[in-house]
Design an enzyme around this catalytic site. Structure first.
Site, PDB file in Angstrom:
ATOM      1  N   TYR A  33      -4.345  -5.442  16.293  1.00 50.54           N
ATOM      2  CA  TYR A  33      -4.934  -6.094  15.172  1.00 50.54           C
ATOM      3  C   TYR A  33      -3.593  -5.859  14.081  1.00 50.54           C
ATOM      4  CZ  TYR A  33      -5.197  -1.139  13.136  1.00 50.54           C
ATOM      5  OH  TYR A  33      -4.931  -0.075  12.794  1.00 50.54           O
ATOM      6  N   LYS A 147       0.119  -1.804  17.761  1.00 46.76           N
ATOM      7  CA  LYS A 147      -1.050  -1.723  16.748  1.00 46.76           C
ATOM      8  C   LYS A 147      -2.310  -2.039  17.561  1.00 46.76           C
ATOM      9  CE  LYS A 147      -1.748  -2.387  11.856  1.00 46.76           C
ATOM     10  NZ  LYS A 147      -2.218  -0.953  11.643  1.00 46.76           N
ATOM     11  N   GLU A 180       2.614  10.937  12.172  1.00 45.94           N
ATOM     12  CA  GLU A 180       2.245  10.132  11.047  1.00 45.94           C
ATOM     13  C   GLU A 180       0.874  10.630  10.752  1.00 45.94           C
ATOM     14  OE1 GLU A 180       2.112   5.876  12.157  1.00 45.94           O
ATOM     15  OE2 GLU A 180       1.440   6.439  14.376  1.00 45.94           O
ATOM     16  N   LEU A 205       3.630   4.166  14.567  1.00 47.79           N
ATOM     17  CA  LEU A 205       3.766   2.823  14.130  1.00 47.79           C
ATOM     18  C   LEU A 205       4.557   2.524  13.242  1.00 47.79           C
ATOM     19  CD1 LEU A 205       1.809   0.186  14.580  1.00 47.79           C
ATOM     20  CD2 LEU A 205       0.790   0.449  12.461  1.00 47.79           C
TER      21      LEU A 205
HETATM   22  N1  PDD Z   1      -3.094   0.972   9.105  1.00 49.54           N
HETATM   23  N2  PDD Z   1       0.460   4.503  11.051  1.00 49.54           N
HETATM   24  C1  PDD Z   1      -0.683   3.967  11.432  1.00 49.54           C
HETATM   25  C2  PDD Z   1      -1.339   4.794  12.581  1.00 49.54           C
HETATM   26  C3  PDD Z   1      -1.568   2.930  10.927  1.00 49.54           C
HETATM   27  O1  PDD Z   1      -2.794   2.509  11.496  1.00 49.54           O
HETATM   28  C4  PDD Z   1      -0.746   2.358   9.867  1.00 49.54           C
HETATM   29  C5  PDD Z   1      -1.626   1.083   9.038  1.00 49.54           C
HETATM   30  C6  PDD Z   1       0.290   2.632   9.332  1.00 49.54           C
HETATM   31  C7  PDD Z   1       0.848   1.857   8.207  1.00 49.54           C
HETATM   32  O2  PDD Z   1       1.227   0.597   8.527  1.00 49.54           O
HETATM   33  P1  PDD Z   1       1.461  -0.617   7.608  1.00 49.54           P
HETATM   34  O3  PDD Z   1       2.296  -0.123   6.356  1.00 49.54           O
HETATM   35  O4  PDD Z   1       1.817  -1.679   8.366  1.00 49.54           O
HETATM   36  O5  PDD Z   1       0.242  -0.650   6.907  1.00 49.54           O
HETATM   37  C8  PDD Z   1       0.900   3.763   9.986  1.00 49.54           C
HETATM   38  C9  PDD Z   1      -3.721   0.170   8.655  1.00 49.54           C
HETATM   39  C10 PDD Z   1      -3.558  -0.149   7.241  1.00 49.54           C
HETATM   40  C11 PDD Z   1      -5.269   0.209   9.004  1.00 49.54           C
HETATM   41  O6  PDD Z   1      -5.585   0.519  10.320  1.00 49.54           O
HETATM   42  O7  PDD Z   1      -6.210  -0.257   8.270  1.00 49.54           O
END
Ligand code: PDD
Length: 287
Positions: A33, A147, A180, A205
């Site tokens: 996703y 992801k 993270e 991620l």
């Molecule tokens: N989450 N680490 C994890 C495990 C994440 O699920 C996300 C993003 C990030 C940050 O990635 P980005 O900057 O590309 O949003 C880091 C999204 C927002 C979610 O699951 O809703």
């Protein structure tokens, strides 16, 4: 206004939107996703999100459901039909619908679901006051760079944070280093003024916001290093913050029972937040 979802080629009322019970996403979490922020009618770093989506699909052998131009057209249509000017778009792709069997089905077609909704990126109250995080063991698999929609450890961590009255849970590997957050990337600023975040290996991620913030750091000329940091180092750091599509740059003021710095959002984190907003307004990586 009723919300509209995109489900495999059709635009349907959100409340009626559903997938087949043999969808491998539903049965196995066999899918990937993306969440992309929309600000003033523009997607934030759409190009980086689509590149990561393509990579996630490729890493687990799911076929792209349509050419990129068609995908972009559907994304815009979902945003338009939901009249979202500021908010987020959610895109999910799964391996297909097939009788339950762990191995890949021979003839399944990639399933696509998209939704969009209005939202404010980064809760202003949390951004102003700073967030509290707790630490939890990182229970995830060895490919956190993908992801994947398989988010059970992340969900359990976030729930633990909620129950503790915290905004996020920072996951900690077996060496005692922070990987993270459950849905955000983790950062600290050392006493020497160096900005630190973990390198983009399989352990995290590679956040699109993380990449944007790195760009901003380089432009501003701040000192920056990608390396692991321990929970102890984070608690003793001058500042801490987290980043994501929905949190932008959010200062962290408390880790477990330790107050970070003076307990207020750090000046560097606030400056980076401001610069990052400028970066978004200017069109992100594509500018
Ligand atoms: N989450 N680490 C994890 C495990 C994440 O699920 C996300 C993003 C990030 C940050 O990635 P980005 O900057 O590309 O949003 C880091 C999204 C927002 C979610 O699951 O809703």
């Amino acid at each position: 206004m009723s919300r509209i979802a995109y489900v495999n080629g059709r635009y349907i009322p959100h409340r009626e939107a559903s997938v087949h019970i043999d969808d491998r996403g539903y049965q196995f979490a066999d899918g990937v996703y993306e969440v992309i922020a929309i600000e003033r009618d523009r997607m934030v770093d759409e190009g980086l999100h689509l590149k990561r989506l393509e990579r996630s699909l490729g890493e687990i052998g799911i076929a792209a459901p349509m050419p990129e131009a068609a995908l972009k057209a559907v994304m815009r249509e979902v945003i338009r039909r939901n009249r979202v000017h500021d908010g987020i778009i959610y895109i999910q792709m799964t391996r297909g619908v097939a009788p339950r069997d762990h191995a890949f089905p021979g003839d399944a077609e990639t399933q696509v679901v998209m939704t969009a909704r209005r939202a404010k990126p980064a809760n202003p109250k949390t951004a102003a006051e700073g967030a509290r995080v707790i630490t939890v063991p990182d229970l995830r698999w060895a490919r956190c760079d993908i992801k994947s929609i398989a988010l059970l450890p992340n969900i359990l961590g976030k729930q633990q944070a909620r129950e503790a009255g915290a905004y996020e849970a920072w996951q900690v590997d077996r060496d005692g280093n922070v990987t993270e957050g459950t849905s955000t990337n983790a950062w600290i600023v050392t006493k020497a003024g160096e900005v630190v975040t973990r390198a983009a290996t399989n352990a995290i991620l590679n956040g699109v916001t993380r990449l944007g913030v790195i760009r901003v750091i380089e432009r501003a000329g701040f000192r920056f290093v990608e390396r692991p940091f321990s929970v102890g180092e984070a608690k003793a750091a001058r500042e801490a913050f987290l980043t994501s599509t929905t949190s932008y740059v959010t200062p962290v003021v408390r880790i477990d029972d330790s107050i970070v710095g003076d307990g207020k959002p750090g000046p560097l984190a606030q400056e980076l937040g401001k610069f990052y907003r400028g970066y978004v307004e200017a069109g992100g990586q594509d500018a």
